[in-house]
Design a protein around this motif. Structure first.
Motif, PDB file in Angstrom:
ATOM      1  N   ASP A 119       0.882  -1.196   0.093  1.00 35.68           N
ATOM      2  CA  ASP A 119      -0.104  -0.013   0.040  1.00 35.68           C
ATOM      3  C   ASP A 119       1.030   1.155   0.134  1.00 35.68           C
ATOM      4  N   ASN A 120       0.786   2.084  -0.942  1.00 33.21           N
ATOM      5  CA  ASN A 120       1.431   3.369  -0.995  1.00 33.21           C
ATOM      6  C   ASN A 120       1.141   4.382  -0.195  1.00 33.21           C
ATOM      7  N   ILE A 121      -0.061   4.238   0.231  1.00 31.27           N
ATOM      8  CA  ILE A 121      -0.802   5.204   1.256  1.00 31.27           C
ATOM      9  C   ILE A 121       0.022   5.190   2.632  1.00 31.27           C
ATOM     10  N   MET A 122       0.467   3.857   2.927  1.00 32.00           N
ATOM     11  CA  MET A 122       1.082   3.612   4.144  1.00 32.00           C
ATOM     12  C   MET A 122       2.560   3.971   4.112  1.00 32.00           C
ATOM     13  N   PHE A 123       3.019   4.121   3.164  1.00 33.42           N
ATOM     14  CA  PHE A 123       4.468   4.529   2.656  1.00 33.42           C
ATOM     15  C   PHE A 123       4.392   6.020   2.921  1.00 33.42           C
ATOM     16  N   TRP A 124       3.623   6.841   2.469  1.00 36.58           N
ATOM     17  CA  TRP A 124       3.445   8.151   2.461  1.00 36.58           C
ATOM     18  C   TRP A 124       3.015   8.374   3.594  1.00 36.58           C
ATOM     19  N   LYS A 125       2.298   7.869   4.595  1.00 37.06           N
ATOM     20  CA  LYS A 125       1.867   8.289   5.912  1.00 37.06           C
ATOM     21  C   LYS A 125       3.273   8.286   6.825  1.00 37.06           C
ATOM     22  N   GLU A 126       3.847   6.988   6.542  1.00 38.81           N
ATOM     23  CA  GLU A 126       5.374   6.974   7.379  1.00 38.81           C
ATOM     24  C   GLU A 126       6.149   8.211   6.728  1.00 38.81           C
ATOM     25  N   GLU A 127       6.106   8.438   5.551  1.00 35.65           N
ATOM     26  CA  GLU A 127       7.119   9.658   5.323  1.00 35.65           C
ATOM     27  C   GLU A 127       6.818  10.964   5.707  1.00 35.65           C
ATOM     28  N   TRP A 128       5.318  11.276   5.799  1.00 37.39           N
ATOM     29  CA  TRP A 128       4.847  12.408   6.455  1.00 37.39           C
ATOM     30  C   TRP A 128       5.063  12.530   7.895  1.00 37.39           C
ATOM     31  N   GLU A 129       4.652  11.401   8.510  1.00 38.40           N
ATOM     32  CA  GLU A 129       4.504  11.514  10.046  1.00 38.40           C
ATOM     33  C   GLU A 129       6.323  11.454  10.699  1.00 38.40           C
ATOM     34  N   THR A 158       6.199  24.076   9.423  1.00 38.08           N
ATOM     35  CA  THR A 158       6.228  25.482   9.506  1.00 38.08           C
ATOM     36  C   THR A 158       6.716  26.309   8.021  1.00 38.08           C
ATOM     37  N   LYS A 159       7.216  25.381   7.080  1.00 39.98           N
ATOM     38  CA  LYS A 159       7.399  25.827   5.579  1.00 39.98           C
ATOM     39  C   LYS A 159       6.525  25.073   4.624  1.00 39.98           C
ATOM     40  N   LEU A 160       6.340  24.018   4.937  1.00 39.64           N
ATOM     41  CA  LEU A 160       5.454  23.172   4.000  1.00 39.64           C
ATOM     42  C   LEU A 160       4.376  22.324   4.517  1.00 39.64           C
ATOM     43  N   ASN A 161       3.027  22.779   4.420  1.00 40.03           N
ATOM     44  CA  ASN A 161       2.125  21.613   4.923  1.00 40.03           C
ATOM     45  C   ASN A 161       2.021  20.309   4.406  1.00 40.03           C
ATOM     46  N   GLN A 162       1.143  19.510   4.693  1.00 38.60           N
ATOM     47  CA  GLN A 162       1.032  18.469   3.948  1.00 38.60           C
ATOM     48  C   GLN A 162       1.043  18.376   2.333  1.00 38.60           C
ATOM     49  N   HIS A 163       0.015  18.981   1.731  1.00 43.56           N
ATOM     50  CA  HIS A 163      -0.230  18.860   0.523  1.00 43.56           C
ATOM     51  C   HIS A 163       1.324  19.578  -0.215  1.00 43.56           C
ATOM     52  N   ALA A 164       1.775  20.704   0.311  1.00 45.54           N
ATOM     53  CA  ALA A 164       2.818  21.203  -0.157  1.00 45.54           C
ATOM     54  C   ALA A 164       4.008  20.368  -0.212  1.00 45.54           C
ATOM     55  N   PHE A 174       4.360  17.095  -0.268  1.00 44.40           N
ATOM     56  CA  PHE A 174       4.280  16.107  -1.395  1.00 44.40           C
ATOM     57  C   PHE A 174       4.218  16.612  -2.895  1.00 44.40           C
ATOM     58  N   GLN A 175       3.663  17.628  -2.967  1.00 43.46           N
ATOM     59  CA  GLN A 175       3.748  18.475  -4.150  1.00 43.46           C
ATOM     60  C   GLN A 175       5.057  18.979  -4.485  1.00 43.46           C
ATOM     61  N   ALA A 176       5.876  19.512  -3.472  1.00 42.48           N
ATOM     62  CA  ALA A 176       7.294  19.914  -3.877  1.00 42.48           C
ATOM     63  C   ALA A 176       8.126  18.755  -4.237  1.00 42.48           C
ATOM     64  N   ALA A 177       7.912  17.526  -3.607  1.00 41.13           N
ATOM     65  CA  ALA A 177       8.605  16.336  -4.157  1.00 41.13           C
ATOM     66  C   ALA A 177       8.143  16.259  -5.560  1.00 41.13           C
ATOM     67  N   LEU A 178       7.213  16.202  -5.893  1.00 41.43           N
ATOM     68  CA  LEU A 178       6.740  15.567  -7.207  1.00 41.43           C
ATOM     69  C   LEU A 178       7.415  16.559  -8.158  1.00 41.43           C
ATOM     70  N   LYS A 179       7.448  18.083  -7.855  1.00 42.83           N
ATOM     71  CA  LYS A 179       7.884  18.961  -8.698  1.00 42.83           C
ATOM     72  C   LYS A 179       9.618  18.950  -8.927  1.00 42.83           C
ATOM     73  N   LEU A 180      10.148  18.407  -7.745  1.00 38.02           N
ATOM     74  CA  LEU A 180      11.487  18.140  -7.913  1.00 38.02           C
ATOM     75  C   LEU A 180      12.056  17.140  -8.894  1.00 38.02           C
ATOM     76  N   LYS A 181      11.289  16.037  -8.627  1.00 40.19           N
ATOM     77  CA  LYS A 181      11.217  14.857  -9.349  1.00 40.19           C
ATOM     78  C   LYS A 181      11.013  15.187 -10.866  1.00 40.19           C
ATOM     79  N   GLN A 182      10.103  15.956 -11.248  1.00 43.18           N
ATOM     80  CA  GLN A 182      10.116  16.300 -12.654  1.00 43.18           C
ATOM     81  C   GLN A 182      11.125  17.280 -13.160  1.00 43.18           C
ATOM     82  N   LYS A 183      11.639  18.039 -12.290  1.00 40.76           N
ATOM     83  CA  LYS A 183      12.749  19.059 -12.860  1.00 40.76           C
ATOM     84  C   LYS A 183      14.183  18.346 -12.880  1.00 40.76           C
TER      85      LYS A 183
END
Length: 244
Positions: free
Chosen positions: A124-134, A142-148, A150-159
């Motif tokens: 389950d990918n969801i469990m992996f992302w949960k572990e990474e966030w928590e 304080t700089k990146l909320n939860q959505h920001a 994961f979105q930041a990681a995706l942007k860096l992967k694309q770039k």
């Protein structure tokens, strides 16, 4: 006889007073040395400085050569994590002052996350992302909320498409062996900043396994990674298939 008894009583009282004074003096001297040590050992993790973040990509073939994966390994780099760290070398994790993972907050990112940030060791990918966030993400909240986050990681992967970056410098995942400095220099030449390279052993052969890029605490500006050697070999194989 009474004089002798009174003299003995006085001597006992004086001795007890001297002993008490000596004990107080020893306690005071010891506390000067003990107190700073106790303070240093109880500094809470939340006080550790978040100086930058590691953006870590893993070469799936090398990861699954080392341990059994629950999903088919592909010859690609995928996201392993976005990890806040400090210049003291401490990786921030398990901070206690952040919010819990909420899948609904990243519902618009799920398709991209499945493609770019899959778990190789979880069904389950969801469990992996949960572990990474928590474990890591809440330390950046304080700089990146939860959505920001994961979105930041995706942007860096694309770039920062590492396979293309390496190919620009003649480094291909065809089972060839490359100098560790050649890989690092290739990434530095294309990004302008120093990475960190990690390897693992497969049948006593060192393989390229992970590449660390470093960014500011908002995960937007690339910077030089600290000079830390994560691979103790001078050359590594860049495999294309499992067991190659």
């Amino acid at each position: 006889m009474k004089v002798t008894y009174d003299l003995m009583l006085i001597l006992v009282v004086v001795f007890e007073l001297l002993q008490a004074a000596l004990c107080d003096l020893q306690t005071h001297n010891v506390s000067q040395f003990v107190q700073p040590v106790m303070q240093a050992s109880t500094v809470p993790l939340a006080m550790t400085q978040n100086d930058f973040v590691y953006f870590v990509q893993q070469w799936q073939i090398s990861i699954c050569d080392r341990r059994p994966c629950l999903k088919p390994a592909r010859p690609v780099f995928s996201i392993l994590g976005l990890w806040p760290s400090s210049y003291t070398g401490q990786l921030l994790s398990n901070c206690n002052n952040g919010s819990r993972f909420n899948q609904q907050k990243i519902s618009d990112l799920l398709i991209k996350l499945d493609a770019e940030w899959p778990s190789l060791l979880h069904e389950d990918n969801i469990m992996f992302w949960k572990e990474e966030w928590e474990r890591h993400g809440i330390c950046t909240e304080t700089k990146l909320n939860q959505h920001a986050f994961f979105q930041a990681a995706l942007k860096l992967k694309q770039k920062y498409k590492l396979t293309e970056i390496l190919q620009e410098r003649g480094i291909y995942p065809f089972g060839n062996v490359y100098g560790l400095d050649s890989i690092s220099n290739a990434i530095t030449a294309m990004t302008g900043h120093r990475p960190q390279i990690q390897c693992n052993l497969f049948k006593q052969i060192p393989q390229l396994s992970q590449i660390f890029l470093c960014f500011d605490t908002t995960a937007t500006k690339i910077i030089d990674c600290p000079q830390r050697r994560r691979c103790q070999h001078d050359a590594v194989m860049f495999p294309y298939t499992l067991g190659s």
